[in-house]
Design an enzyme around this catalytic site. Structure first.
Site, PDB file in Angstrom:
ATOM      1  N   TYR A 135     -20.017  30.951  -4.358  1.00  0.00           N
ATOM      2  CA  TYR A 135     -20.957  31.351  -5.416  1.00  0.00           C
ATOM      3  C   TYR A 135     -20.271  31.509  -6.773  1.00  0.00           C
ATOM      4  O   TYR A 135     -20.770  32.236  -7.634  1.00  0.00           O
ATOM      5  CB  TYR A 135     -21.677  32.635  -5.015  1.00  0.00           C
TER       6      TYR A 135
ATOM      7  N   HIS B  55     -29.572  28.723   2.273  1.00  0.00           N
ATOM      8  CA  HIS B  55     -28.894  28.127   1.119  1.00  0.00           C
ATOM      9  C   HIS B  55     -28.874  26.619   1.287  1.00  0.00           C
ATOM     10  O   HIS B  55     -28.699  26.118   2.397  1.00  0.00           O
ATOM     11  CB  HIS B  55     -27.435  28.615   1.015  1.00  0.00           C
TER      12      HIS B  55
ATOM     13  N   ARG C 108     -33.852  20.719  -0.563  1.00  0.00           N
ATOM     14  CA  ARG C 108     -34.232  21.757  -1.538  1.00  0.00           C
ATOM     15  C   ARG C 108     -35.754  21.907  -1.582  1.00  0.00           C
ATOM     16  O   ARG C 108     -36.274  23.013  -1.679  1.00  0.00           O
ATOM     17  CB  ARG C 108     -33.698  21.402  -2.929  1.00  0.00           C
TER      18      ARG C 108
ATOM     19  N   ASN D 285     -33.429  35.436   0.934  1.00  0.00           N
ATOM     20  CA  ASN D 285     -34.270  34.224   0.933  1.00  0.00           C
ATOM     21  C   ASN D 285     -33.865  33.210   1.994  1.00  0.00           C
ATOM     22  O   ASN D 285     -34.124  32.025   1.868  1.00  0.00           O
ATOM     23  CB  ASN D 285     -34.347  33.626  -0.469  1.00  0.00           C
TER      24      ASN D 285
ATOM     25  N   LYS E 284     -28.739  32.019   6.048  1.00  0.00           N
ATOM     26  CA  LYS E 284     -28.063  33.215   5.551  1.00  0.00           C
ATOM     27  C   LYS E 284     -28.143  34.347   6.594  1.00  0.00           C
ATOM     28  O   LYS E 284     -28.894  34.247   7.565  1.00  0.00           O
ATOM     29  CB  LYS E 284     -28.703  33.634   4.222  1.00  0.00           C
TER      30      LYS E 284
ATOM     31  N   GLU F  96     -19.184  22.116  -1.519  1.00  0.00           N
ATOM     32  CA  GLU F  96     -19.515  23.116  -0.492  1.00  0.00           C
ATOM     33  C   GLU F  96     -19.166  22.614   0.909  1.00  0.00           C
ATOM     34  O   GLU F  96     -18.674  23.384   1.737  1.00  0.00           O
ATOM     35  CB  GLU F  96     -20.995  23.495  -0.604  1.00  0.00           C
TER      36      GLU F  96
HETATM   37  P1  RTP Z   1     -28.786  29.263  -3.031  1.00  0.00           P
HETATM   38  O1  RTP Z   1     -27.641  28.891  -3.951  1.00  0.00           O
HETATM   39  O2  RTP Z   1     -28.542  30.521  -2.254  1.00  0.00           O
HETATM   40  O3  RTP Z   1     -29.214  28.105  -2.178  1.00  0.00           O
HETATM   41  O4  RTP Z   1     -30.086  29.591  -3.904  1.00  0.00           O
HETATM   42  P2  RTP Z   1     -30.625  28.768  -5.134  1.00  0.00           P
HETATM   43  O5  RTP Z   1     -29.752  27.586  -5.433  1.00  0.00           O
HETATM   44  O6  RTP Z   1     -32.060  28.510  -4.884  1.00  0.00           O
HETATM   45  O7  RTP Z   1     -30.494  29.849  -6.277  1.00  0.00           O
HETATM   46  P3  RTP Z   1     -29.236  30.197  -7.193  1.00  0.00           P
HETATM   47  O8  RTP Z   1     -29.699  30.231  -8.592  1.00  0.00           O
HETATM   48  O9  RTP Z   1     -28.065  29.338  -6.849  1.00  0.00           O
HETATM   49  O10 RTP Z   1     -28.936  31.702  -6.779  1.00  0.00           O
HETATM   50  C1  RTP Z   1     -28.111  31.981  -5.677  1.00  0.00           C
HETATM   51  C2  RTP Z   1     -28.675  33.148  -4.904  1.00  0.00           C
HETATM   52  O11 RTP Z   1     -28.537  34.324  -5.687  1.00  0.00           O
HETATM   53  C3  RTP Z   1     -29.582  35.205  -5.375  1.00  0.00           C
HETATM   54  N1  RTP Z   1     -30.252  35.606  -6.597  1.00  0.00           N
HETATM   55  N2  RTP Z   1     -30.557  36.836  -6.861  1.00  0.00           N
HETATM   56  N3  RTP Z   1     -31.437  39.178  -8.112  1.00  0.00           N
HETATM   57  C4  RTP Z   1     -31.657  38.008  -8.694  1.00  0.00           C
HETATM   58  O12 RTP Z   1     -32.251  37.902  -9.731  1.00  0.00           O
HETATM   59  C5  RTP Z   1     -31.151  36.829  -8.044  1.00  0.00           C
HETATM   60  N4  RTP Z   1     -31.214  35.607  -8.514  1.00  0.00           N
HETATM   61  C6  RTP Z   1     -30.630  34.815  -7.582  1.00  0.00           C
HETATM   62  C7  RTP Z   1     -30.567  34.494  -4.458  1.00  0.00           C
HETATM   63  O13 RTP Z   1     -30.386  34.963  -3.140  1.00  0.00           O
HETATM   64  C8  RTP Z   1     -30.172  33.052  -4.599  1.00  0.00           C
HETATM   65  O14 RTP Z   1     -30.439  32.347  -3.405  1.00  0.00           O
HETATM   66 MG    MG Z   2     -27.682  27.708  -5.658  1.00  0.00          MG
END
Ligand code: RTP
Ligand code: MG
Length: 148
Positions: free
Chosen positions: A49, A115, A85, A112, A9, A126
């Site tokens: 997203y 992705h 992951r 973080n 990112k 994706e």
């Molecule tokens: P990613 O898609 O970025 O790989 O992350 P992930 O699967 O681990 O998490 P996901 O639930 O898909 O959330 C996507 C991204 O949204 C941001 N986020 N912010 N402020 C908040 O509460 C919050 N929750 C999620 C994070 O940057 C997350 O990577």
């Molecule tokens: Mg995700």
């Protein structure tokens, strides 16, 4: 062989973590089959997203992911979607174990570092959003016989 979409990112790119992150997946034994540095458009960010469209942080998330270059990649290998992951760690770096990418390099959930696709369906979707089929290399890696 299974493929996944991984992306350093904008925070990871700005902090000079591309090499470190690529090195972890290379050392694990996975094969890099596509990569590019790019700035994501608003439209692509919203598609990428889309599952989070109704979440309160959606606007912030799209602003952040389009705020600077990302390093988009396709990696190939046995069980690479789930294992990548695990190597990334939990979404919130505060919960991510030491030794994982987010555990070692992140502090807050909004920045973080990396992705990764979370299922075979999202990996396929994706990869298709970010790469054309001509951009994905198909080749034998000689070290594979020492990995598998
Ligand atoms: P990613 O898609 O970025 O790989 O992350 P992930 O699967 O681990 O998490 P996901 O639930 O898909 O959330 C996507 C991204 O949204 C941001 N986020 N912010 N402020 C908040 O509460 C919050 N929750 C999620 C994070 O940057 C997350 O990577
Ligand atoms: Mg995700």
């Amino acid at each position: 062989m299974e493929k996944t979409f991984l992306m350093v990112k904008p925070d990871g790119v700005q902090r000079g973590l591309i090499g470190e992150i690529v090195a972890r997946f290379e050392k694990k034994g996975y094969k890099l089959v596509a990569a590019k540095l790019m700035v994501i458009s608003q439209e692509l960010a919203e598609k990428h997203y889309a599952e989070h469209k109704e979440r309160p942080f959606f606007g912030e998330l799209v602003d952040f992911i389009t705020s600077g270059p990302v390093f988009a990649m396709v990696w190939e290998g046995e069980n690479v979607i789930a294992t990548a992951r695990q190597m990334m760690g939990k979404t919130n770096p505060a919960d991510a174990a030491p030794g994982t990418i987010r555990g070692d390099f992140g502090i807050t959930v909004g920045k973080n570092v990396i992705h990764g696709s979370d299922s075979p369906e999202s990996a396929e979707r994706e990869i298709g959003l970010f790469f054309s089929s001509e951009e994905i290399a198909s080749f034998d890696k000689l070290t594979d016989q020492w990995v598998y």
